[in-house]
Design an enzyme around this catalytic site. Sequence first.
Site, PDB file in Angstrom:
ATOM      1  N   SER A 239      22.242 -75.758  26.902  1.00 43.62           N
ATOM      2  CA  SER A 239      22.678 -76.505  28.076  1.00 43.62           C
ATOM      3  C   SER A 239      23.916 -77.350  27.758  1.00 43.62           C
ATOM      4  CB  SER A 239      21.523 -77.362  28.603  1.00 43.62           C
ATOM      5  OG  SER A 239      21.782 -77.810  29.905  1.00 43.62           O
ATOM      6  N   ASP A 464      16.280 -68.306  35.065  1.00 41.98           N
ATOM      7  CA  ASP A 464      17.169 -69.433  34.782  1.00 41.98           C
ATOM      8  C   ASP A 464      17.900 -69.864  36.046  1.00 41.98           C
ATOM      9  OD1 ASP A 464      18.890 -71.244  33.435  1.00 41.98           O
ATOM     10  OD2 ASP A 464      18.906 -69.958  31.676  1.00 41.98           O
ATOM     11  N   HIS A 511      15.376 -72.200  32.332  1.00 41.96           N
ATOM     12  CA  HIS A 511      16.535 -72.800  31.683  1.00 41.96           C
ATOM     13  C   HIS A 511      16.261 -73.149  30.223  1.00 41.96           C
ATOM     14  CE1 HIS A 511      20.142 -75.089  31.109  1.00 41.96           C
ATOM     15  NE2 HIS A 511      19.530 -76.253  31.078  1.00 41.96           N
TER      16      HIS A 511
END
Length: 536
Positions: A239, A464, A511
């Site tokens: 991320s 995701d 994610h």
Amino acid sequence: MTAATANGGNDDARTRTQQSPLASKRVEESNTPAGENRKEKFGGFFTLGYKEGFNQWWANIPAATAEHTVLSYIPFLRKPPTHTQTGSAPPSTNGDTMSLDPSVDKEAEPVRTSSLGDPYGPRQWKSQMVKLDGKNRALNEFSVERLDEAHEQNLVMLHGYGAGLGFFYKNFEGLSRVPGWTVYALDLLGMGRSSRPPFRVHAKDRQKSITEAEDWFVDSLEEWRVKRNIDRFTLLGHSLGGYMAVAYALKYPGRLNKLILASPVGIPEDPYAVNAAMPDPSDSTLTNEFSQDQEATTEPRNPRVPESAKTTGDNNNFLNARSKVHKSDHRGDEPTPRKPLPKWLTYLWDANISPFSLVRWAGPLGPRFVSGWTSRRFSHLPPDEAQALHNYAYSLFKQRGSGEYALAYILAPGAFARSPLIRRIQGVGRQMTATSGLTTSSTAIAQQRRENGIPIVFMYGENDWMDIAGGYAAEQKINEEKERALRSASDEEKRKDRGSAKCLIIKRAGHHVYLDGFEEFNEVMREEMMDVSRQG
């Protein structure tokens, strides 16, 4: 390899566009009866009761204790080492518990696991602070070193926004099985249990402000590398950590053997984000990804990411965006750019109010607020592990604000980058670099050479919310740059070139691919690490 590759996805995956988590939630809610929506929003979002929340707030578990508990779930490691140089006391209004305490008695002795109790041992596990230059600058580090064998390779892992190295607890054991490797996880400066110096941006210029915010993190990573006397390493970032990994590779070329980006933020270009007003130097951020329900991310298959197909030609939204703008007067597939989030949320983003500020201000309600995220994020885990991660997250969220305030300079509301990586990621592995990876001295300029490219791996979860199409667009751009760079190269230069890019999809993951689908993630990572070992 069990993950789907770039040649194993299809047009739907390549053309899927990014939604903010709140937007994704709104899509889900649009398919749910209104009464059920209201019940979910107001009756069950904050799963922790008032009494339990008050008790947790009153207990005020120190961050070091919470981290230790999470790491105790690492297989074969019953008593993980945990230094107490930061986070050893509960936060208070009278001092900063994330300031570095250099006392020897706060250090942690390494823990060794023998081959008798550890089938992949012997291994040595360490927890320590790495002091950097300047006042109150130090990085929290957790490492696993294989014993009785040569150490030839290093893996460094960077977490996402507001998180900490403890979130990798499902990966430490699996990744440290690879012979010849040492695994490091770091808390980003100003996050986790790293020290939390005041975050300030002094530049007034837009691009300089973005660069200054990026440098806050990447310069500290480079200092850490020098302190550890590491020449080259493999870098994994999740991320925001993935965004910073790219920024690091661009600013400090010649340091990486491979770059692995797990659901990285900031790749695609969004018209609003690149033109939105910047916060004032004293202002900051609001995060994302606080509303995705884990029950959805671990479903067997997301219909938006079918099993197979290969695109022919350019079907990526980003690469076609410029031409589509001129043709979209009568088309519904290219919406007019607009602020992707409600006005109140955008206001908070640009008004120096982070979600962690709200947790800190909430006092006894803070644990209950955090449970609205943790109860969904960790719902697929055993209850004791989910509780440990909730305690860990809350212990970090309530700490003094620092690195969290960089986000508003890097991302606009909706998690799109103000300076998108798609504009510059093709430069990774293609820059001039000094012949020695351990020096940044200007005396080495005369000895510079151009990088031979590095392998770049993009990983996304099957479910995701982050932009998978952005990964495919970046892959194409990287490969186009390689073709251009080698167009006039000699046969020897072509043979030495190591540049490549590919996208992988981790099944039954969202994610947080490293946690949702940790078994497949670890398997894929081991393959990538062994590939580095083979390349030497």
